[in-house]
Motif scaffolding. Structure first.
Motif, short mmCIF file in Angstrom:
data_model
loop_
_atom_site.label_atom_id
_atom_site.label_comp_id
_atom_site.label_asym_id
_atom_site.label_seq_id
_atom_site.Cartn_x
_atom_site.Cartn_y
_atom_site.Cartn_z
N VAL B 78 0.86 -1.19 0.00
CA VAL B 78 0.00 0.00 0.00
C VAL B 78 0.89 1.24 0.00
O VAL B 78 1.93 1.27 0.66
CB VAL B 78 -0.99 -0.01 1.19
CG1 VAL B 78 -0.27 -0.11 2.53
CG2 VAL B 78 -1.91 1.21 1.18
N GLU B 82 -1.59 8.33 -0.33
CA GLU B 82 -2.77 8.17 -1.19
C GLU B 82 -3.67 7.02 -0.78
O GLU B 82 -4.84 6.97 -1.17
CB GLU B 82 -2.34 7.97 -2.65
CG GLU B 82 -1.61 9.18 -3.24
CD GLU B 82 -0.11 9.02 -3.17
OE1 GLU B 82 0.38 8.20 -2.37
OE2 GLU B 82 0.58 9.72 -3.90
N GLY B 83 -3.10 6.03 -0.05
CA GLY B 83 -3.91 4.88 0.32
C GLY B 83 -4.26 4.00 -0.86
O GLY B 83 -5.37 3.46 -0.95
N VAL B 84 -3.31 3.84 -1.76
CA VAL B 84 -3.52 3.00 -2.95
C VAL B 84 -2.86 1.64 -2.73
O VAL B 84 -1.67 1.56 -2.41
CB VAL B 84 -2.93 3.66 -4.21
CG1 VAL B 84 -3.01 2.70 -5.40
CG2 VAL B 84 -3.68 4.95 -4.53
N TRP B 85 -3.65 0.58 -2.90
CA TRP B 85 -3.16 -0.78 -2.72
C TRP B 85 -2.84 -1.40 -4.08
O TRP B 85 -3.63 -1.28 -5.01
CB TRP B 85 -4.22 -1.64 -2.00
CG TRP B 85 -4.51 -1.19 -0.61
CD1 TRP B 85 -5.18 -0.06 -0.25
CD2 TRP B 85 -4.15 -1.86 0.60
NE1 TRP B 85 -5.25 0.02 1.13
CE2 TRP B 85 -4.63 -1.07 1.68
CE3 TRP B 85 -3.46 -3.05 0.90
CZ2 TRP B 85 -4.45 -1.43 3.01
CZ3 TRP B 85 -3.29 -3.40 2.24
CH2 TRP B 85 -3.78 -2.60 3.27
N TYR B 86 -1.69 -2.04 -4.13
CA TYR B 86 -1.27 -2.69 -5.38
C TYR B 86 -0.98 -4.16 -5.15
O TYR B 86 -0.57 -4.57 -4.06
CB TYR B 86 0.02 -2.04 -5.92
CG TYR B 86 -0.16 -0.69 -6.55
CD1 TYR B 86 -0.86 -0.52 -7.73
CD2 TYR B 86 0.43 0.44 -5.96
CE1 TYR B 86 -0.98 0.74 -8.32
CE2 TYR B 86 0.31 1.70 -6.54
CZ TYR B 86 -0.40 1.84 -7.72
OH TYR B 86 -0.53 3.07 -8.31
#
Lengths: 117, 117
Positions: B78, B82-86
């Motif tokens: 993560v 931004e709190g973006v999970w990949y």
């Protein structure tokens, strides 16, 4: 011509309202770098986990980490998405961070640290 | 009457431009929960660390974590704030996340996951 709609960084749905990362790095007490573990982190993070669970808010969570640097400032934790770093020293400090920041959305100014990279 | 100026959450100086958390949880391959380690995380995170270092940007860092949940979706990472999970699967996926998101500030939409809590 075809335009492709592209998601921006801020379009991605958030999984958590607040995601706490707490350093569990443990080095021997005599290690020159120090460590959060040697500074007494473990009982504080156990309390942190319990207090977060007690809020009943599933979108507030804690994750254990390895070393995040700034070892001399330990025990350290960081709260995202705000990017606020805290140095709690007592169980009461932990409780205040949970109640005031994680749930209440207000900074616990007296416990903030701003590490230098 | 005295008024006390209070810092708000957004007033706190940011330490990092981007802080990546990568799950190093390892469970046996037969474990029913699965794990990022069993899903092949380690070589990907080694590359991630090297590629971040190669950017020369000291305000982009990676931290190793224990389990963040969503074990069936591993390997997961993560990116905050931004709190973006990949969910990268290959070294090339990792490189693209570093170049495009961590440095370039643009989402790598094809690798995004939105875990459900």
């Amino acid at each position: 011509m075809t335009e492709t709609a592209t998601l921006s960084l801020t379009d991605v749905p958030q999984v958590y309202k607040r995601h706490v990362f707490a350093c569990f790095q443990q080095r021997p007490p005599t290690h020159p770098r120090g460590s959060c573990g040697a500074a007494g982190a473990q009982p504080l993070w156990e309390r942190l986990g319990k207090q977060i669970e007690a809020t009943g808010q599933r979108d507030i969570v804690m994750t254990a980490t390895g070393c995040m640097g700034f070892c001399q400032a330990g025990p350290i934790m960081v709260v995202y998405p705000e990017g606020v770093w805290y140095q709690p020293r007592t169980p009461e400090d932990v409780d205040e961070i949970v109640t005031t920041h994680l749930v209440g959305g207000t900074l616990v100014e007296r416990l903030v640290i701003v590490p230098r990279i």
